[in-house]
Motif scaffolding. Structure first.
Motif, PDB file in Angstrom:
ATOM      1  N   THR A 120       0.824  -1.208   0.000  1.00 42.90           N
ATOM      2  CA  THR A 120       0.000   0.000   0.000  1.00 42.90           C
ATOM      3  C   THR A 120       0.859   1.259   0.000  1.00 42.90           C
ATOM      4  O   THR A 120       0.595   2.212  -0.749  1.00 42.90           O
ATOM      5  CB  THR A 120      -0.923   0.012   1.227  1.00 42.90           C
ATOM      6  OG1 THR A 120      -1.773  -1.150   1.202  1.00 42.90           O
ATOM      7  CG2 THR A 120      -1.796   1.262   1.241  1.00 42.90           C
ATOM      8  N   LEU A 121       1.907   1.281   0.818  1.00 43.98           N
ATOM      9  CA  LEU A 121       2.761   2.456   0.887  1.00 43.98           C
ATOM     10  C   LEU A 121       3.529   2.671  -0.414  1.00 43.98           C
ATOM     11  O   LEU A 121       3.721   3.810  -0.848  1.00 43.98           O
ATOM     12  CB  LEU A 121       3.741   2.314   2.061  1.00 43.98           C
ATOM     13  CG  LEU A 121       3.124   2.480   3.451  1.00 43.98           C
ATOM     14  CD1 LEU A 121       4.109   2.071   4.531  1.00 43.98           C
ATOM     15  CD2 LEU A 121       2.654   3.913   3.672  1.00 43.98           C
ATOM     16  N   THR A 122       3.960   1.584  -1.035  1.00 41.67           N
ATOM     17  CA  THR A 122       4.649   1.720  -2.314  1.00 41.67           C
ATOM     18  C   THR A 122       3.715   2.308  -3.367  1.00 41.67           C
ATOM     19  O   THR A 122       4.095   3.218  -4.119  1.00 41.67           O
ATOM     20  CB  THR A 122       5.182   0.362  -2.792  1.00 41.67           C
ATOM     21  OG1 THR A 122       6.066  -0.172  -1.803  1.00 41.67           O
ATOM     22  CG2 THR A 122       5.926   0.497  -4.108  1.00 41.67           C
ATOM     23  N   ALA A 123       2.488   1.785  -3.422  1.00 41.26           N
ATOM     24  CA  ALA A 123       1.505   2.322  -4.373  1.00 41.26           C
ATOM     25  C   ALA A 123       1.207   3.788  -4.062  1.00 41.26           C
ATOM     26  O   ALA A 123       1.026   4.608  -4.968  1.00 41.26           O
ATOM     27  CB  ALA A 123       0.229   1.495  -4.329  1.00 41.26           C
ATOM     28  N   ALA A 124       1.170   4.135  -2.772  1.00 43.11           N
ATOM     29  CA  ALA A 124       0.880   5.517  -2.381  1.00 43.11           C
ATOM     30  C   ALA A 124       2.026   6.442  -2.800  1.00 43.11           C
ATOM     31  O   ALA A 124       1.787   7.579  -3.246  1.00 43.11           O
ATOM     32  CB  ALA A 124       0.667   5.600  -0.867  1.00 43.11           C
ATOM     33  N   MET A 125       3.262   5.984  -2.664  1.00 37.37           N
ATOM     34  CA  MET A 125       4.397   6.786  -3.092  1.00 37.37           C
ATOM     35  C   MET A 125       4.344   7.041  -4.601  1.00 37.37           C
ATOM     36  O   MET A 125       4.631   8.151  -5.068  1.00 37.37           O
ATOM     37  CB  MET A 125       5.715   6.092  -2.739  1.00 37.37           C
ATOM     38  CG  MET A 125       6.011   6.064  -1.243  1.00 37.37           C
ATOM     39  SD  MET A 125       7.580   5.215  -0.872  1.00 37.37           S
ATOM     40  CE  MET A 125       8.754   6.422  -1.514  1.00 37.37           C
ATOM     41  N   ILE A 126       3.975   6.023  -5.353  1.00 40.62           N
ATOM     42  CA  ILE A 126       3.852   6.174  -6.797  1.00 40.62           C
ATOM     43  C   ILE A 126       2.731   7.162  -7.134  1.00 40.62           C
ATOM     44  O   ILE A 126       2.904   8.049  -7.982  1.00 40.62           O
ATOM     45  CB  ILE A 126       3.590   4.810  -7.454  1.00 40.62           C
ATOM     46  CG1 ILE A 126       4.829   3.910  -7.311  1.00 40.62           C
ATOM     47  CG2 ILE A 126       3.232   4.973  -8.936  1.00 40.62           C
ATOM     48  CD1 ILE A 126       4.607   2.491  -7.769  1.00 40.62           C
ATOM     49  N   ALA A 127       1.585   7.010  -6.464  1.00 46.32           N
ATOM     50  CA  ALA A 127       0.455   7.909  -6.714  1.00 46.32           C
ATOM     51  C   ALA A 127       0.839   9.353  -6.406  1.00 46.32           C
ATOM     52  O   ALA A 127       0.507  10.281  -7.153  1.00 46.32           O
ATOM     53  CB  ALA A 127      -0.746   7.480  -5.889  1.00 46.32           C
ATOM     54  N   GLU A 128       1.555   9.553  -5.301  1.00 41.48           N
ATOM     55  CA  GLU A 128       1.965  10.912  -4.911  1.00 41.48           C
ATOM     56  C   GLU A 128       2.959  11.488  -5.921  1.00 41.48           C
ATOM     57  O   GLU A 128       2.892  12.659  -6.286  1.00 41.48           O
ATOM     58  CB  GLU A 128       2.575  10.855  -3.520  1.00 41.48           C
ATOM     59  CG  GLU A 128       2.649  12.198  -2.807  1.00 41.48           C
ATOM     60  CD  GLU A 128       3.927  12.950  -3.110  1.00 41.48           C
ATOM     61  OE1 GLU A 128       3.985  14.164  -2.853  1.00 41.48           O
ATOM     62  OE2 GLU A 128       4.890  12.309  -3.605  1.00 41.48           O
ATOM     63  N   ALA A 129       3.876  10.635  -6.401  1.00 38.75           N
ATOM     64  CA  ALA A 129       4.858  11.094  -7.380  1.00 38.75           C
ATOM     65  C   ALA A 129       4.197  11.464  -8.702  1.00 38.75           C
ATOM     66  O   ALA A 129       4.592  12.425  -9.357  1.00 38.75           O
ATOM     67  CB  ALA A 129       5.909  10.008  -7.610  1.00 38.75           C
ATOM     68  N   LEU A 130       3.170  10.713  -9.095  1.00 39.83           N
ATOM     69  CA  LEU A 130       2.482  10.991 -10.350  1.00 39.83           C
ATOM     70  C   LEU A 130       1.683  12.285 -10.293  1.00 39.83           C
ATOM     71  O   LEU A 130       1.414  12.909 -11.321  1.00 39.83           O
ATOM     72  CB  LEU A 130       1.547   9.830 -10.721  1.00 39.83           C
ATOM     73  CG  LEU A 130       2.238   8.504 -11.064  1.00 39.83           C
ATOM     74  CD1 LEU A 130       1.204   7.411 -11.334  1.00 39.83           C
ATOM     75  CD2 LEU A 130       3.137   8.662 -12.296  1.00 39.83           C
ATOM     76  N   GLN A 131       1.304  12.696  -9.083  1.00 44.25           N
ATOM     77  CA  GLN A 131       0.546  13.939  -8.931  1.00 44.25           C
ATOM     78  C   GLN A 131       1.451  15.140  -8.747  1.00 44.25           C
ATOM     79  O   GLN A 131       0.977  16.273  -8.815  1.00 44.25           O
ATOM     80  CB  GLN A 131      -0.396  13.833  -7.731  1.00 44.25           C
ATOM     81  CG  GLN A 131      -1.587  12.917  -7.967  1.00 44.25           C
ATOM     82  CD  GLN A 131      -2.648  13.046  -6.900  1.00 44.25           C
ATOM     83  OE1 GLN A 131      -2.453  13.725  -5.884  1.00 44.25           O
ATOM     84  NE2 GLN A 131      -3.795  12.425  -7.102  1.00 44.25           N
ATOM     85  N   SER A 132       2.733  14.922  -8.493  1.00 38.91           N
ATOM     86  CA  SER A 132       3.660  16.035  -8.251  1.00 38.91           C
ATOM     87  C   SER A 132       3.887  16.844  -9.511  1.00 38.91           C
ATOM     88  O   SER A 132       3.895  16.297 -10.606  1.00 38.91           O
ATOM     89  CB  SER A 132       4.993  15.500  -7.737  1.00 38.91           C
ATOM     90  OG  SER A 132       4.790  14.810  -6.500  1.00 38.91           O
TER      91      SER A 132
END
Length: 282
Positions: free
Chosen positions: A270-282
């Motif tokens: 979950t945290l890995t997916a969240a990091m990816i999601a956050e990076a894609l929104q940056s």
């Protein structure tokens, strides 16, 4: 700035009309000034696209970049379309050393390959000769990275090249955002991440969940190192030069902030997916 402009003029005399080479030369010219070097890195993708568009225009408006036209879904002139093969390996590369690595990729891809750029990344359409040929090509292309950069690939029939390019670009974004090591990737390597981030609401919720961790620089760096070390505590502690007990404390603090235990399988995913999601929104 005056000194850099003089270096830029000298760079123009060395340029051989390849966008990758020009960006690399300008980065070298700016190497003595961190601010100018950062400007060259940030503007490299834009410079690529401007030069590609100019090169495509050609004389009397005749397209000079068939790979760019294929990437954008535009029809090619009949004489160029006749030379297309039925199926292609599509490769998108994010390079650390664009000039040298792009030249190596072009050489490995062969004379029949078509090359263009999108958002600063190299895009190659390589004829797929038959079963197994694509896999061999990917291996050789990955060797051009030299451990620096990423390569994402897909295979498609000629009529579905845009779809294949979209897939390869998505894979590239996910492996970069997911801190994957340098190498070659396909959609099968990021199926979970792809499925999770495909849904906009899920992507937004994940990014919101992990965003508070950004306020804790040490904890964010710890989680990044933990993911980069493939969730190995020993590797993470060594990479951060800290004791295992310090790492255990930080991982507990990450759980306090995010609500997810990074040491559990579900929490780590979950945290890995969240990091990816956050990076894609940056």
């Amino acid at each position: 700035m005056a000194d850099f402009r003089a270096k830029a003029r000298a760079t123009g005399q060395e340029w051989g009309e390849e966008p990758d080479a020009l960006v690399e030369l300008l980065r070298q010219a700016a190497a003595g000034d961190p601010r100018l070097a950062a400007l060259m890195r940030a503007g490299g993708g834009l410079l690529h696209d401007v030069l590609d568009a100019y090169r495509r225009k050609g004389a009397a408006g005749v397209p000079r970049d068939p790979a760019g036209d294929l990437a954008d879904g535009r029809a090619l002139p009949a004489d160029l379309a006749e030379g297309l093969t039925p199926r292609y390996l599509i490769a998108v590369a994010r390079l650390a050393e664009p000039g040298r690595q792009a030249a190596a990729l072009r050489a490995v891809a062969g004379d029949d390959a078509l090359l263009t750029h999108r958002d600063g990344d190299v895009v190659l359409f390589i004829p797929a000769a038959g079963p197994g040929s694509g896999e061999r090509s990917v291996t050789r292309l990955a060797q051009c990275l030299g451990g620096k950069g990423w390569l994402a690939t897909a295979e498609r029939d000629r009529a579905r090249l845009v779809d294949g390019l979209d897939e390869a670009c998505s894979v590239l974004r996910l492996v970069v955002a997911g801190l994957r090591p340098s190498g070659a990737y396909t959609i099968s390597d990021v199926l979970v991440e792809y499925a999770v981030t495909l849904n906009e609401k899920v992507r937004t919720d994940l990014a919101a969940m992990i965003r508070p961790l950004r306020a804790h620089k040490v904890l964010w760096e710890t989680l990044t190192a933990f993911v980069d070390s493939d969730y190995s505590k020993n590797k993470t502690a060594r990479s951060l030069f800290i004791h295992r007990s310090t790492l255990d404390y930080r991982l507990r603090r990450i759980e306090d902030v995010t609500g997810c235990d990074p040491t559990s399988g579900r929490g780590a995913q979950t945290l890995t997916a969240a990091m990816i999601a956050e990076a894609l929104q940056s």
